[in-house]
Design a protein around this motif. Sequence first.
Motif, mmCIF file in Angstrom:
data_model
loop_
_atom_site.group_PDB
_atom_site.id
_atom_site.type_symbol
_atom_site.label_atom_id
_atom_site.label_comp_id
_atom_site.label_asym_id
_atom_site.label_seq_id
_atom_site.Cartn_x
_atom_site.Cartn_y
_atom_site.Cartn_z
ATOM 1 N N CYS A 1 5.557 2.564 8.269
ATOM 2 C CA CYS A 1 4.350 3.391 8.308
ATOM 3 C C CYS A 1 3.830 3.604 9.734
ATOM 4 C CB CYS A 1 3.271 2.812 7.410
ATOM 5 S SG CYS A 1 2.774 1.142 7.856
ATOM 6 N N ALA B 1 -8.163 7.838 4.292
ATOM 7 C CA ALA B 1 -8.165 6.379 4.374
ATOM 8 C C ALA B 1 -7.335 5.913 5.569
ATOM 9 C CB ALA B 1 -7.603 5.783 3.083
ATOM 10 N N ARG C 1 1.523 2.283 -3.487
ATOM 11 C CA ARG C 1 0.371 2.896 -4.138
ATOM 12 C C ARG C 1 0.323 4.397 -3.864
ATOM 13 N NH1 ARG C 1 -5.040 0.432 -2.464
ATOM 14 N NH2 ARG C 1 -3.682 -1.335 -2.150
ATOM 15 N N GLY C 2 0.689 4.809 -2.660
ATOM 16 C CA GLY C 2 0.731 6.224 -2.319
ATOM 17 C C GLY C 2 1.786 6.962 -3.127
ATOM 18 N N GLN D 1 -4.952 3.678 7.654
ATOM 19 C CA GLN D 1 -3.882 2.796 7.217
ATOM 20 C C GLN D 1 -3.496 1.859 8.350
ATOM 21 O OE1 GLN D 1 -0.669 5.202 5.870
ATOM 22 N NE2 GLN D 1 -1.904 6.293 4.402
ATOM 23 N N THR E 1 0.427 7.516 -6.748
ATOM 24 C CA THR E 1 -0.556 8.584 -6.918
ATOM 25 C C THR E 1 0.125 9.943 -6.944
ATOM 26 O OG1 THR E 1 -0.985 8.620 -4.538
ATOM 27 C CG2 THR E 1 -2.470 7.303 -5.890
ATOM 28 N N LYS F 1 0.822 -1.207 0.000
ATOM 29 C CA LYS F 1 0.000 0.000 0.000
ATOM 30 C C LYS F 1 0.855 1.255 0.000
ATOM 31 C CE LYS F 1 -4.185 -1.749 1.937
ATOM 32 N NZ LYS F 1 -5.384 -1.198 1.441
ATOM 33 N N GLN F 2 2.040 1.181 0.569
ATOM 34 C CA GLN F 2 2.963 2.315 0.581
ATOM 35 C C GLN F 2 3.342 2.692 -0.849
ATOM 36 O OE1 GLN F 2 3.609 3.786 3.334
ATOM 37 N NE2 GLN F 2 5.304 5.117 2.879
ATOM 38 N N ARG G 1 -6.538 11.667 -0.236
ATOM 39 C CA ARG G 1 -7.359 10.644 0.410
ATOM 40 C C ARG G 1 -6.479 9.617 1.111
ATOM 41 N NH1 ARG G 1 -8.963 5.775 -1.532
ATOM 42 N NH2 ARG G 1 -10.677 4.820 -0.408
ATOM 43 N N ARG G 2 -5.417 9.243 0.473
ATOM 44 C CA ARG G 2 -4.499 8.242 1.038
ATOM 45 C C ARG G 2 -3.819 8.768 2.310
ATOM 46 N NH1 ARG G 2 -2.554 3.799 2.079
ATOM 47 N NH2 ARG G 2 -0.469 3.163 1.561
ATOM 48 N N LEU H 1 -6.497 11.595 -4.969
ATOM 49 C CA LEU H 1 -6.189 10.251 -4.484
ATOM 50 C C LEU H 1 -5.072 10.276 -3.445
ATOM 51 C CD1 LEU H 1 -6.334 8.224 -7.822
ATOM 52 C CD2 LEU H 1 -7.940 8.107 -5.910
ATOM 53 N N ALA H 2 -4.059 11.090 -3.675
ATOM 54 C CA ALA H 2 -2.965 11.203 -2.711
ATOM 55 C C ALA H 2 -3.472 11.820 -1.397
ATOM 56 C CB ALA H 2 -1.825 12.036 -3.290
#
Length: 117
Positions: A81, A71, A5-6, A73, A9, A2-3, A66-67, A63-64
């Motif tokens: 993280c 969202a 994905r950030g 985590q 974005t 998931k890291q 939101r992340r 999206l960034a």
Amino acid sequence: MKQDRGRWTLAGAILAGIGASACCFGPLILLGLGISGAWIGNLTALEPYRPIFIAVTLIFLGLAFRRLYRAPQPCDEARVCANPKVLRRQRIIFWGVGAVLISAMAFPYLAPYLLGY
């Protein structure tokens, strides 16, 4: 996972922002560097695609955002993280990149007022 994905974005927002400002900001940078010629006028060929690049940039920035802020985590204690300094640093980078991208996208609209042409 998931890291990563950030990162994608934010990277997508940067690339789309460069595309959105390439038609107007690019020739100004080249002229400022002393590079000139008749071919610089051809760099405005991307102008019709500018609204598409702006929309893509805003989507990736959203999206960034939101992340980073909306969202939740879930994270193990042993992962990077879990460190609040990492999240703070990511948020600082996000706002810095966002400010640069927004100013680059707004430049063609503000240039007549700033540069007097």
